[in-house]
Scaffold this motif. Structure first.
Motif, PDB file in Angstrom:
ATOM      1  N   UNK A  13       0.844  -1.202   0.000  1.00  0.00           N
ATOM      2  CA  UNK A  13       0.000   0.000   0.000  1.00  0.00           C
ATOM      3  C   UNK A  13       0.877   1.248   0.000  1.00  0.00           C
ATOM      4  N   UNK A  14       0.302   2.321  -0.507  1.00  0.00           N
ATOM      5  CA  UNK A  14       1.024   3.582  -0.627  1.00  0.00           C
ATOM      6  C   UNK A  14       0.024   4.723  -0.435  1.00  0.00           C
ATOM      7  N   UNK A  15       0.289   5.570   0.549  1.00  0.00           N
ATOM      8  CA  UNK A  15      -0.605   6.698   0.826  1.00  0.00           C
ATOM      9  C   UNK A  15       0.134   8.015   0.615  1.00  0.00           C
ATOM     10  N   UNK A  16      -0.441   8.884  -0.215  1.00  0.00           N
ATOM     11  CA  UNK A  16       0.050  10.246  -0.447  1.00  0.00           C
ATOM     12  C   UNK A  16       1.450  10.299  -1.054  1.00  0.00           C
ATOM     13  N   UNK A  17       1.859   9.238  -1.787  1.00  0.00           N
ATOM     14  CA  UNK A  17       3.193   9.250  -2.372  1.00  0.00           C
ATOM     15  C   UNK A  17       3.315  10.319  -3.454  1.00  0.00           C
ATOM     16  N   UNK A  18       2.229  10.555  -4.209  1.00  0.00           N
ATOM     17  CA  UNK A  18       2.267  11.599  -5.230  1.00  0.00           C
ATOM     18  C   UNK A  18       2.491  12.970  -4.574  1.00  0.00           C
ATOM     19  N   UNK A  19       1.815  13.211  -3.470  1.00  0.00           N
ATOM     20  CA  UNK A  19       1.995  14.481  -2.752  1.00  0.00           C
ATOM     21  C   UNK A  19       3.422  14.649  -2.266  1.00  0.00           C
ATOM     22  N   UNK A  20       4.012  13.554  -1.787  1.00  0.00           N
ATOM     23  CA  UNK A  20       5.409  13.598  -1.326  1.00  0.00           C
ATOM     24  C   UNK A  20       6.345  13.890  -2.495  1.00  0.00           C
ATOM     25  N   UNK A  21       6.156  13.175  -3.611  1.00  0.00           N
ATOM     26  CA  UNK A  21       7.031  13.398  -4.772  1.00  0.00           C
ATOM     27  C   UNK A  21       6.922  14.835  -5.260  1.00  0.00           C
ATOM     28  N   UNK A  22       5.714  15.400  -5.234  1.00  0.00           N
ATOM     29  CA  UNK A  22       5.505  16.791  -5.629  1.00  0.00           C
ATOM     30  C   UNK A  22       6.250  17.725  -4.672  1.00  0.00           C
ATOM     31  N   UNK A  34       6.600   7.140 -10.921  1.00  0.00           N
ATOM     32  CA  UNK A  34       6.713   6.751  -9.518  1.00  0.00           C
ATOM     33  C   UNK A  34       5.435   6.139  -8.982  1.00  0.00           C
ATOM     34  N   UNK A  35       4.289   6.665  -9.431  1.00  0.00           N
ATOM     35  CA  UNK A  35       3.002   6.134  -8.986  1.00  0.00           C
ATOM     36  C   UNK A  35       2.709   4.766  -9.599  1.00  0.00           C
ATOM     37  N   UNK A  36       3.233   4.525 -10.791  1.00  0.00           N
ATOM     38  CA  UNK A  36       3.010   3.237 -11.454  1.00  0.00           C
ATOM     39  C   UNK A  36       3.904   2.137 -10.877  1.00  0.00           C
ATOM     40  N   UNK A  37       5.096   2.524 -10.426  1.00  0.00           N
ATOM     41  CA  UNK A  37       6.059   1.532  -9.935  1.00  0.00           C
ATOM     42  C   UNK A  37       5.556   0.905  -8.635  1.00  0.00           C
ATOM     43  N   UNK A  38       5.669  -0.392  -8.562  1.00  0.00           N
ATOM     44  CA  UNK A  38       5.338  -1.132  -7.335  1.00  0.00           C
ATOM     45  C   UNK A  38       6.602  -1.883  -6.937  1.00  0.00           C
ATOM     46  N   UNK A  39       7.543  -1.183  -6.331  1.00  0.00           N
ATOM     47  CA  UNK A  39       8.860  -1.786  -6.119  1.00  0.00           C
ATOM     48  C   UNK A  39       8.895  -2.845  -5.023  1.00  0.00           C
ATOM     49  N   UNK A  40       9.777  -3.799  -5.239  1.00  0.00           N
ATOM     50  CA  UNK A  40      10.176  -4.718  -4.185  1.00  0.00           C
ATOM     51  C   UNK A  40      11.444  -4.139  -3.579  1.00  0.00           C
ATOM     52  N   UNK A  41      11.556  -4.183  -2.266  1.00  0.00           N
ATOM     53  CA  UNK A  41      12.779  -3.751  -1.604  1.00  0.00           C
ATOM     54  C   UNK A  41      13.577  -4.990  -1.220  1.00  0.00           C
ATOM     55  N   UNK A  42      14.858  -4.964  -1.514  1.00  0.00           N
ATOM     56  CA  UNK A  42      15.750  -6.031  -1.092  1.00  0.00           C
ATOM     57  C   UNK A  42      16.810  -5.376  -0.214  1.00  0.00           C
ATOM     58  N   UNK A  43      16.788  -5.733   1.064  1.00  0.00           N
ATOM     59  CA  UNK A  43      17.707  -5.134   2.026  1.00  0.00           C
ATOM     60  C   UNK A  43      18.652  -6.222   2.523  1.00  0.00           C
ATOM     61  N   UNK A 116       7.200  -0.383   7.230  1.00  0.00           N
ATOM     62  CA  UNK A 116       6.593   0.867   6.778  1.00  0.00           C
ATOM     63  C   UNK A 116       7.714   1.864   6.508  1.00  0.00           C
ATOM     64  N   UNK A 117       7.550   2.598   5.421  1.00  0.00           N
ATOM     65  CA  UNK A 117       8.478   3.660   5.063  1.00  0.00           C
ATOM     66  C   UNK A 117       7.684   4.958   5.095  1.00  0.00           C
ATOM     67  N   UNK A 118       8.016   5.805   6.078  1.00  0.00           N
ATOM     68  CA  UNK A 118       7.356   7.103   6.188  1.00  0.00           C
ATOM     69  C   UNK A 118       8.273   8.124   5.523  1.00  0.00           C
ATOM     70  N   UNK A 119       7.761   8.774   4.480  1.00  0.00           N
ATOM     71  CA  UNK A 119       8.526   9.755   3.701  1.00  0.00           C
ATOM     72  C   UNK A 119       8.030  11.149   4.101  1.00  0.00           C
ATOM     73  N   UNK A 120       8.943  11.976   4.634  1.00  0.00           N
ATOM     74  CA  UNK A 120       8.549  13.269   5.184  1.00  0.00           C
ATOM     75  C   UNK A 120       9.296  14.392   4.472  1.00  0.00           C
ATOM     76  N   UNK A 121       8.548  15.331   3.916  1.00  0.00           N
ATOM     77  CA  UNK A 121       9.115  16.530   3.295  1.00  0.00           C
ATOM     78  C   UNK A 121       8.310  17.716   3.815  1.00  0.00           C
ATOM     79  N   UNK A 122       8.920  18.465   4.741  1.00  0.00           N
ATOM     80  CA  UNK A 122       8.243  19.572   5.419  1.00  0.00           C
ATOM     81  C   UNK A 122       6.962  19.047   6.064  1.00  0.00           C
ATOM     82  N   UNK A 123       5.778  19.536   5.658  1.00  0.00           N
ATOM     83  CA  UNK A 123       4.538  19.084   6.291  1.00  0.00           C
ATOM     84  C   UNK A 123       3.814  18.006   5.482  1.00  0.00           C
TER      85      UNK A 123
END
Length: 134
Positions: A13-22, A34-43, A116-123
């Motif tokens: 799931x992805x919430x507000x990723x477009x707003x973050x990228x903007x 970015x909105x189309x990509x459904x990435x797998x993370x390999x850590x 979960x990955x929380x992406x924060x840019x200002x507010x």
């Protein structure tokens, strides 16, 4: 502490990723991809303490390698040149990325078997949730 993040994770799931990228300053076309990509993370983590995070999708694969608490140069998925540093704070893997006088923070946390990955840019905050792949 980093061991809990190691593995392959699938975006569920992805919430507000477009707003973050903007907020970060990505172009409309880049945001569409970015909105189309459904990435797998390999850590993964090597014996030498070097951590690798690879984001794999059908559109693009990116990878970064780093050591905790050591700043490094990063070229982001959208082509920005940034300085990044990763730390562990309250059980979270925290990445601070700086470029052109701007800073964004990405907080990765594992709880109840989900990353979960929380992406924060200002507010502006986006939350992307991954489940561990079998």
């Amino acid at each position: 502490m980093v061991e809990q993040f190691v593995g392959k994770w699938t975006l569920v799931s992805s919430e507000n990723f477009d707003g973050y990228m903007k907020a970060v300053g990505m172009s409309f076309a880049t945001r569409q991809m970015g909105n189309l990509a459904k990435p797998n993370l390999v850590i993964s983590m090597g014996d030498d303490g070097i951590i690798s995070i690879k984001a794999e999708s059908t559109l693009k694969t990116t990878a970064i390698k780093f050591k905790l608490n050591e700043e490094f140069d990063e070229t982001t998925a959208d082509g920005r040149s940034a300085r990044s540093i990763f730390t562990i704070e309250n059980g979270k893997l925290v990445q601070k990325q700086s470029w052109d006088g701007k800073t964004t923070t990405l907080e990765r946390e594992v709880q109840d078997g989900k990353l979960t990955a929380k992406c924060i840019m200002e507010d502006v905050v986006a939350v992307r949730t991954y489940e561990k792949a079998a």
